[in-house]
Design a protein around this motif. Structure first.
Motif, PDB file in Angstrom:
ATOM      1  N   GLY A  68      54.400  -0.150  17.948  1.00  0.00           N
ATOM      2  CA  GLY A  68      54.191   0.383  16.390  1.00  0.00           C
ATOM      3  C   GLY A  68      53.424   1.730  16.427  1.00  0.00           C
ATOM      4  O   GLY A  68      52.817   1.941  15.462  1.00  0.00           O
ATOM      5  N   VAL A 551      58.406   1.803  13.292  1.00  0.00           N
ATOM      6  CA  VAL A 551      57.035   2.423  12.899  1.00  0.00           C
ATOM      7  C   VAL A 551      56.441   2.706  11.469  1.00  0.00           C
ATOM      8  O   VAL A 551      55.561   2.186  11.277  1.00  0.00           O
ATOM      9  CB  VAL A 551      56.492   3.494  13.826  1.00  0.00           C
ATOM     10  N   GLY A 686      55.210  -1.506  12.783  1.00  0.00           N
ATOM     11  CA  GLY A 686      54.057  -1.433  12.079  1.00  0.00           C
ATOM     12  C   GLY A 686      53.419  -2.540  11.465  1.00  0.00           C
ATOM     13  O   GLY A 686      52.058  -2.704  11.458  1.00  0.00           O
ATOM     14  N   LYS A 689      52.240  -5.089  13.906  1.00  0.00           N
ATOM     15  CA  LYS A 689      51.049  -4.644  14.786  1.00  0.00           C
ATOM     16  C   LYS A 689      49.938  -5.240  13.562  1.00  0.00           C
ATOM     17  O   LYS A 689      48.827  -5.393  14.030  1.00  0.00           O
ATOM     18  CB  LYS A 689      50.917  -2.980  14.842  1.00  0.00           C
TER      19      LYS A 689
END
Length: 767
Positions: A68, A551, A686, A689
């Motif tokens: 991430g 990400v 992302g 995370k």
């Protein structure tokens, strides 16, 4: 008082005994504490299992965090055409670079400037005594080392030893120049003083001035016609004095500005030096058989960017002037030329033709007594290594640098020159590290799920259950993670239109729906597996799209200003006046009425296309970072041909166009401000995370549950201790009361016994 501490309890009554009280207390303790102890055992067992689960979660979170992070996707892999000791250079490319390949040819490495002295017999002997130097009236002498426009004076007296001379040089130069004594092993004069520049490059070259006899004895005899670039200060005319140092003025009879300065076939150079504080600007002007007074004045203004001007007065007078107010000096010569005929910009050479030219054409005789940074004679063997700049080419572009470590040829790029030769580099995305992270993720996920499943499993047939059955905070972790791993998200990417197996297939921008399965990460029957081949294939299709999917992306969107279509800009020149057309970008405003050099700007061109080209070049010449002007030709060469101006901003700044509305309208523009919009999108990892961060935080499901177990354990222990104390206190009180009762009963029993004995005695007497 502890129950049972006095064993006499019950003697009087035979009933209220310590054993009775202890049994009562134990029964009450068990009745009150058994529930708490059971709860505490469950809590302890859960905390132990929770610690194991936490280790698995942290391992999974670490794998997620790496995927991430944008830095994971910006790592570069550099593949050189030559490796090992034979490589001409090495290359390090960071995440901020967009470099894909580079060809480097190394012609010359940068090196230090190194001198050695003549030999000395004893390092503890005095310098002056060893060399036979008497010095001045006070018995002292000195010399000056010059480097990069700075002079370092080294004073020597009759007590200064050879070893101390090295220390003096090191102290005076502050580490810029290194002096040391070396033992060469020579039988007669083994000690030599080695003086070298600390850093490489010609700008750090060493030159000398001072006591000529001393320098010659040291082995550094000077060539007064050869001056190092860093030591060229120039000369003032003889008798010029200290007034008007920004000018050099003289006169000569019958001057004609069209007169040529040299005879046919002759050439020379003059070098003008301007001192401002500690800074020296040097300008070498070449003069040939066609140079006149007038053309020299023009060349001076042009080549010095107006910093030096030559003006002519009445009666043959003239003035050279430093327009910035600095101190102006002259040198009768120019750049040196090496043995191969190449210009050596690291050194200057005095030319007799220049000396004669100044005298005969300008009436100037220079005062050569001003010390300069002189080089030693060219054949001096004590100049054991000449300072040099690195000379190399990158993709065919010739470059020079003072160091072999090059960091300014592109963002986040470091090129290390190692030896002469040629080498090529290919730079690609480092997918190997991403693949390893995905493999680690799959392993960490599977380990986590084994632990989670065991901790939340209930087996009615076996009559067993995990410690966290019914604990929603733990049970829901699995679904939270899986929902993200299985989701499909849409990102900006590219798709191939047409036949992807032939040249007809082309990439076009499009919204693309993607899942982790597209990149080789699949979840089947609760097991996560990774296919590196599938990942590499999909990733290489569009690395930027992959990064957005994994990400996410954030930043300011580009600004694209497209003007209206215009035509008939006219055959006449268009004069730009102050304030009629300004552009503000990155907090910098440019007024297009001036060139980048500050000169008035007029738009010229034979037709619309040429005018558009010149205007675009004018805007771009200011070099506003992230701003680029361009234009498009509509219906080129046909009836109705039009021009459309475009301005693109890529650095996240707002763009403001201001000016006269009618004037801007000529170019299809108007006064307006376009605001840059910040856009943020979160990718799969992302999101995961952020989710893992929430789960593990003290306010999250796992972190909160962990904290609740800790609090519960503390509360249970406090409750158990409090309950124990309450029961202990109550039975201590009870013992005291029982002891009192037992005493009363014993006393009554004793009295009863006395009375009984008296009655028995009376009865015995009456019988």
């Amino acid at each position: 008082m502890a129950v049972g501490s006095l064993g006499s309890l019950g003697i009087g009554s035979g009933v209220l005994t310590s054993d009775t009280l202890n049994k009562l207390k134990e029964a009450e303790m068990n009745a009150h504490l058994s529930l708490y102890n059971t709860q505490l055992e469950t809590n302890t067992s859960r905390q132990k299992d929770l610690a194991e689960l936490e280790a698995k979660l942290l391992a999974f979170q670490t794998a997620v965090n790496s995927l991430g992070d944008t830095s994971q996707f910006n790592k570069k892999k550099v593949s050189p055409s030559v490796s090992g000791d034979s490589a001409a250079a090495s290359l390090v490319v960071g995440s901020l670079s967009n470099l894909t390949n580079m060809k480097v040819i190394v012609d010359q490495l940068a090196q230090k400037d190194v001198y050695q002295s003549n030999g000395f017999r004893d390092k503890s002997a005095t310098v002056m005594g060893s060399l036979g130097i008497k010095g001045d009236e006070s018995g002292k002498t000195s010399f000056t080392i010059t480097q990069d426009g700075k002079d370092y004076k080294i004073d020597i007296d009759q007590s200064t030893t050879v070893a101390q001379l090295a220390e003096k040089i090191n102290a005076a130069t502050g580490g810029k120049i290194e002096a040391k004594l070396v033992n060469t092993g020579d039988r007669d004069n083994p000690y030599r003083l080695v003086v070298q520049s600390t850093e490489t490059g010609t700008k750090n070259n060493i030159s000398f001035s001072g006591d000529d006899e001393l320098l010659k004895a040291m082995g550094w005899e000077l060539d007064k016609n050869s001056i190092s670039a860093g030591g060229l200060y120039g000369f003032r005319p003889t008798g010029a004095g200290d007034k008007d140092k920004d000018k050099i003025t003289s006169s000569i009879n019958n001057i004609n500005q069209e007169d040529k300065l040299l005879s046919k076939g002759e050439s020379t150079s003059l070098t003008f030096v301007i001192k401002n504080g500690e800074r020296y600007d040097r300008f070498t002007i070449n003069i040939d058989e066609n140079t006149t007074y007038k053309s020299l004045a023009e060349d001076l203004k042009k080549q010095t960017n107006g910093k030096v001007e030559l003006s002519f007065g009445e009666n043959g007078s003239f003035t050279f002037r430093a327009t910035n107010g600095g101190e102006l000096s002259l040198f009768d010569g120019g750049y040196a030329v090496d043995k191969d005929g190449n210009i050596d910009q690291a050194n200057y050479t005095r030319d007799e033709k220049a000396t004669s030219l100044l005298s005969s054409k300008f009436g100037i005789t220079l005062d050569n007594s001003t010390p300069q940074g002189y080089n030693v004679k060219a054949d001096n063997e004590n100049h054991i290594q000449k300072g040099m700049d690195a000379i190399f080419s990158v993709d065919g572009v010739k470059m020079t640098r003072p160091t072999n470590t090059i960091t300014d040829i592109g963002p986040d790029i470091t090129l290390e020159l190692k030896q002469k030769g040629e080498i090529s580099f290919n730079v690609t995305q480092d997918t190997e590290s991403i693949a390893q992270s995905l493999e680690s993720l799959a392993t960490a996920y599977n380990d986590l799920m084994i632990n989670l499943n065991a901790a939340t499993k209930f087996d009615p047939d076996a009559g067993t259950k995990g410690n966290f059955v019914g604990v929603s905070e733990i049970y829901n972790i699995k679904s939270q993670i899986n929902n993200i791993l299985l989701q499909t998200i849409t990102v900006d990417g590219t798709v191939i239109v047409g036949d992807s197996d032939s040249s007809e297939g082309i990439k076009v921008s499009s919204k693309v729906s993607l899942s982790l399965a597209d990149y080789g990460l699949t979840l089947n029957d609760g097991v996560l597996t990774f296919d590196s081949g599938k990942f590499n294939s999909k990733f290489n299709e569009d690395p930027q799209m992959a990064e957005k999917f994994f990400v996410g992306s954030n930043g300011f969107e580009d600004i694209d200003l497209v003007g209206d279509r215009v035509s008939n800009l006219g055959e006449e020149d268009i004069k730009f006046e102050e304030g009629k057309f300004t552009i503000t970008y990155n907090d910098e405003t440019i007024d297009l009425s001036k060139t980048v050099n500050g000169d008035p700007f007029t738009l010229t061109g034979a037709d619309d296309i040429e005018k558009a080209k010149n205007l675009v070049e004018h805007i771009n010449s200011f070099g506003l970072e992230g701003l680029e002007a361009s234009f498009e030709i509509i219906n080129q060469g046909k009836e109705g041909q039009q021009i459309q101006f475009k301005i693109k901003g890529t650095s996240g700044s707002n763009l403001e166009i201001k000016g006269d509305s009618e004037f801007l309208k000529k170019f299809g523009l108007s006064s307006r401000t376009i605001y840059s919009v910040y856009k943020e999108e979160t990718g799969t990892f992302g999101v995961l995370k952020n989710t893992m961060g929430e789960i593990m935080s003290s306010d999250g499901s796992f972190g909160g549950y962990k904290e609740s177990l800790t609090k519960e354990s503390k509360n249970l222990n406090e409750t158990i201790e409090s309950t124990k104390k309450t029961i202990e206190d109550r039975y201590d009180t009870m013992w005291s009361r029982w002891a009192a009762y037992d005493g009363i009963i014993a006393k009554l029993n004793n009295q009863a016994s006395v009375i009984s004995n008296m009655i028995n005695a009376a009865n015995n007497q009456g019988s």
